[in-house]
Motif scaffolding. Structure first.
Motif, PDB file in Angstrom:
ATOM      1  N   LEU A   1       0.812  -1.217   0.000  1.00  0.00           N
ATOM      2  CA  LEU A   1       0.000   0.000   0.000  1.00  0.00           C
ATOM      3  C   LEU A   1       0.846   1.268   0.000  1.00  0.00           C
ATOM      4  O   LEU A   1       0.306   2.363  -0.145  1.00  0.00           O
ATOM      5  CB  LEU A   1      -0.920   0.011   1.223  1.00  0.00           C
ATOM      6  N   LEU A   2       2.156   1.138   0.170  1.00  0.00           N
ATOM      7  CA  LEU A   2       3.047   2.285   0.286  1.00  0.00           C
ATOM      8  C   LEU A   2       4.016   2.323  -0.896  1.00  0.00           C
ATOM      9  O   LEU A   2       4.231   1.310  -1.555  1.00  0.00           O
ATOM     10  CB  LEU A   2       3.841   2.199   1.603  1.00  0.00           C
ATOM     11  N   PRO A   3       4.588   3.502  -1.177  1.00  0.00           N
ATOM     12  CA  PRO A   3       5.583   3.578  -2.262  1.00  0.00           C
ATOM     13  C   PRO A   3       6.782   2.684  -1.972  1.00  0.00           C
ATOM     14  O   PRO A   3       7.254   2.624  -0.838  1.00  0.00           O
ATOM     15  CB  PRO A   3       5.990   5.062  -2.256  1.00  0.00           C
ATOM     16  N   ARG A   4       7.268   2.007  -2.973  1.00  0.00           N
ATOM     17  CA  ARG A   4       8.411   1.117  -2.805  1.00  0.00           C
ATOM     18  C   ARG A   4       9.681   1.949  -2.686  1.00  0.00           C
ATOM     19  O   ARG A   4      10.037   2.707  -3.593  1.00  0.00           O
ATOM     20  CB  ARG A   4       8.524   0.177  -3.998  1.00  0.00           C
ATOM     21  N   ILE A   5      10.371   1.817  -1.553  1.00  0.00           N
ATOM     22  CA  ILE A   5      11.560   2.615  -1.304  1.00  0.00           C
ATOM     23  C   ILE A   5      12.629   2.376  -2.367  1.00  0.00           C
ATOM     24  O   ILE A   5      13.273   3.312  -2.852  1.00  0.00           O
ATOM     25  CB  ILE A   5      12.127   2.298   0.097  1.00  0.00           C
ATOM     26  N   GLU A   6      12.806   1.122  -2.768  1.00  0.00           N
ATOM     27  CA  GLU A   6      13.859   0.803  -3.724  1.00  0.00           C
ATOM     28  C   GLU A   6      13.531   1.293  -5.127  1.00  0.00           C
ATOM     29  O   GLU A   6      14.400   1.257  -6.016  1.00  0.00           O
ATOM     30  CB  GLU A   6      14.120  -0.706  -3.756  1.00  0.00           C
ATOM     31  N   GLN A   7      12.283   1.764  -5.364  1.00  0.00           N
ATOM     32  CA  GLN A   7      11.910   2.239  -6.689  1.00  0.00           C
ATOM     33  C   GLN A   7      11.725   3.753  -6.745  1.00  0.00           C
ATOM     34  O   GLN A   7      11.289   4.294  -7.762  1.00  0.00           O
ATOM     35  CB  GLN A   7      10.616   1.553  -7.138  1.00  0.00           C
ATOM     36  N   LEU A   8      12.055   4.444  -5.657  1.00  0.00           N
ATOM     37  CA  LEU A   8      11.863   5.890  -5.633  1.00  0.00           C
ATOM     38  C   LEU A   8      12.719   6.590  -6.684  1.00  0.00           C
ATOM     39  O   LEU A   8      12.334   7.634  -7.207  1.00  0.00           O
ATOM     40  CB  LEU A   8      12.214   6.442  -4.243  1.00  0.00           C
ATOM     41  N   ASP A   9      13.884   6.041  -6.984  1.00  0.00           N
ATOM     42  CA  ASP A   9      14.814   6.705  -7.897  1.00  0.00           C
ATOM     43  C   ASP A   9      14.799   6.106  -9.301  1.00  0.00           C
ATOM     44  O   ASP A   9      15.633   6.460 -10.129  1.00  0.00           O
ATOM     45  CB  ASP A   9      16.245   6.612  -7.339  1.00  0.00           C
ATOM     46  N   SER A  10      13.846   5.201  -9.558  1.00  0.00           N
ATOM     47  CA  SER A  10      13.890   4.461 -10.823  1.00  0.00           C
ATOM     48  C   SER A  10      13.617   5.349 -12.035  1.00  0.00           C
ATOM     49  O   SER A  10      14.091   5.052 -13.138  1.00  0.00           O
ATOM     50  CB  SER A  10      12.866   3.309 -10.782  1.00  0.00           C
ATOM     51  N   LYS A  11      12.850   6.441 -11.865  1.00  0.00           N
ATOM     52  CA  LYS A  11      12.509   7.293 -13.000  1.00  0.00           C
ATOM     53  C   LYS A  11      13.118   8.692 -12.880  1.00  0.00           C
ATOM     54  O   LYS A  11      12.643   9.636 -13.499  1.00  0.00           O
ATOM     55  CB  LYS A  11      10.990   7.414 -13.141  1.00  0.00           C
TER      56      LYS A  11
END
Length: 377
Positions: free
Chosen positions: A195-205
Motif C-alpha cells: 500500500l506504500l511507495p516502494r523505497i527501492e523504486q523511488l529513484d527508478s525514473k
C-alpha cells in the motif's frame, strides 16, 4: 499509568526541532552523495525515524533521579528469569475460573500493561527496518535485540556513569518483549508494503541531468569547502604573508577545480561541479566567476577589514568605502532573493562567466525524464 507516558513524549516533541536541526546537514550530505537528490518520501520516513528514536529514548530514560548522587538500589538490579512477567500477571490477577469475564481483568493489570508497552515500544522500529531499510528477518531480530540491550545497559549503568547508581533494573523480560515488538513491526511492514511507495523504486525514473542544483546544495558544498580553505589561509596569515586571502582563494577555487573537472571537495561530496556554457574555456570561466564572487562581492568586505588601506584615505573619504560595500551587499541580496523566488539558479557572476553548477551522476543511473515527478528540495 498512561499519564506517566505523556511526560516523556512531550519532551521528545519539544526537543525534536533541535535534533532535526543537527540531523539535517549530515542527512542532506548523505542523500546528495548517495541518491543525487532529496526525495520527499525518503526525507519524511527518516525524520519520522528520528522522532521515534527520541520518543523511545525519553520513554526509557525518564523520569530521572533528582540528583546525580542518587541512592543505591536496595534490591537486586538484575531480573534474570525469562518470562517472569507471566508469573507476575498470574499472581496479581483476580481470575475466577468459573467466571469467563474475570479473564478480561488481565488487560487492566499493571504487569500486563508494562509488558504490552515494551512490545509496542519497538513495533515502529521493526516497521522502519522492514519498510525502509528492507532488512532480512534475522537482521531485524538482531537489531531489535541490540536496541533493547542498549536501553537496558544505559539504565543499569546510570547512563554510563552520569548517576552514581542505577535507577532502573536490568530486566531480561524487556529484552524478550522489545525483540518481539521489533519482529511484530517487521511483519506489519511486510503486510502493508504493497500500500506504500516502494523505497527501492523511488529513484527508478529520476533523470539526474534534468535536476536543478538548488541553493541548499550549493550552500552545503560551500560549508564543506570553507574549513578546508581556511587552513592554508590562516597558516599564511600567521606567517604575515601579504595577499593570503587572494592566494588561497585563487588556488582552491580556481586552479583546483580547473584540474579536477570543476570540483572542489565540497562539490565532490554533494556531486556537483562547475561546467562552462557555450563551449567557453574552463580556466577563463572559473577565473571570471570567482573574481566576481570572491574578488568583488566577498573581496569588497575583506577590503573593509584591512585598516591600513582605509587609514590611507583622506578623512572625509573614509566613509565612502563602507557605503559602497553596503550598497553592493544590499543589491546582491535583492538579486539573490529574486532568483530564489523565480527558481532561476544562475546568479550574476554565473551569467557573466558563462558557468553553472551541474549535477555529476554516473550515466548508467540516468533515465528518461518522461513522467518525472519533481520530489527535490
Amino acid at each position: 499509568m498512561f499519564q506517566s507516558y505523556l511526560f516523556p513524549i512531550s519532551y521528545a516533541f519539544m526537543s525534536f526541532p533541535v535534533a532535526a536541526l543537527v540531523f539535517t546537514l549530515p542527512f542532506l550530505v548523505v542523500q546528495y552523495r548517495r541518491h543525487g537528490y532529496i526525495n520527499k518520501i525518503r526525507a519524511i520516513v527518516l525524520y519520522l525515524l528520528l522522532l521515534y528514536l527520541l520518543n523511545a529514548f525519553y520513554l526509557i530514560m525518564l523520569p530521572m533521579p533528582a540528583s546525580r548522587h542518587n541512592a543505591a538500589p536496595t534490591g537486586s538490579i538484575i531480573q534474570h528469569i525469562p518470562l517472569q512477567f507471566i508469573q507476575e500477571i498470574r499472581r496479581n490477577s483476580n481470575i475466577d475460573p468459573g467466571n469467563f469475564l474475570s479473564y478480561f481483568s488481565i488487560f487492566r493489570q499493571r504487569d500486563f500493561l508494562l509488558a504490552a508497552f515494551n512490545v509496542v515500544l519497538t513495533v515502529p522500529f521493526g516497521l522502519f527496518l522492514g519498510y525502509y531499510f528492507r532488512t532480512r528477518w534475522v537482521v531485524c531480530i538482531l537489531l531489535s535485540f541490540g536496541l533493547s540491550l542498549l536501553f537496558e545497559v544505559t539504565q543499569i549503568t546510570g547512563i554510563y556513569g552520569f548517576f552514581d547508581h542505577p535507577y532502573r533494573i536490568f530486566d531480561v523480560d524487556d529484552l524478550i518483549t522489545n525483540t518481539l515488538g521489533g519482529i511484530l513491526g517487521y511483519r506489519i511492514a511486510l503486510w502493508i508494503s504493497a500500500l506504500l511507495p516502494r523505497i527501492e523504486q523511488l529513484d527508478s525514473k529520476v533523470d539526474h541531468s534534468a535536476k536543478r542544483v538548488t541553493y541548499t546544495r550549493r550552500g552545503i558544498a560551500w560549508m564543506l569547502d570553507l574549513p578546508i580553505w581556511m587552513i592554508p589561509f590562516l597558516t599564511l596569515q600567521s606567517w604575515q604573508l601579504q595577499g593570503a586571502y587572494w592566494i588561497t582563494t585563487a588556488v582552491y577555487f580556481i586552479l583546483l577545480p580547473c584540474c579536477t573537472g570543476g570540483r572542489t571537495f565540497g562539490k565532490w561530496v554533494v556531486r556537483i561541479r562547475i561546467s562552462s556554457r557555450d563551449g567557453c574555456n574552463r580556466l577563463w570561466g572559473l577565473t571570471v566567476r570567482y573574481v566576481l564572487q570572491y574578488g568583488v562581492l566577498i573581496g569588497a568586505n575583506v577590503f573593509l577589514t584591512t585598516p591600513s588601506l582605509l587609514t590611507s584615505l583622506p578623512g572625509p573619504w573614509t566613509g565612502i568605502p563602507y557605503t559602497l560595500v553596503m550598497l553592493l551587499d544590499f543589491m546582491f541580496l535583492v538579486h539573490l532573493i529574486i532568483r530564489v523566488f523565480k527558481r532561476n539558479p544562475l546568479l550574476v557572476y554565473e551569467q557573466w562567466s558563462k558557468t553553472q553548477n551541474q549535477i555529476t551522476w554516473p550515466h548508467k543511473q540516468q533515465t528518461s525524464a518522461e513522467n518525472l515527478a519533481d520530489n527535490s528540495i
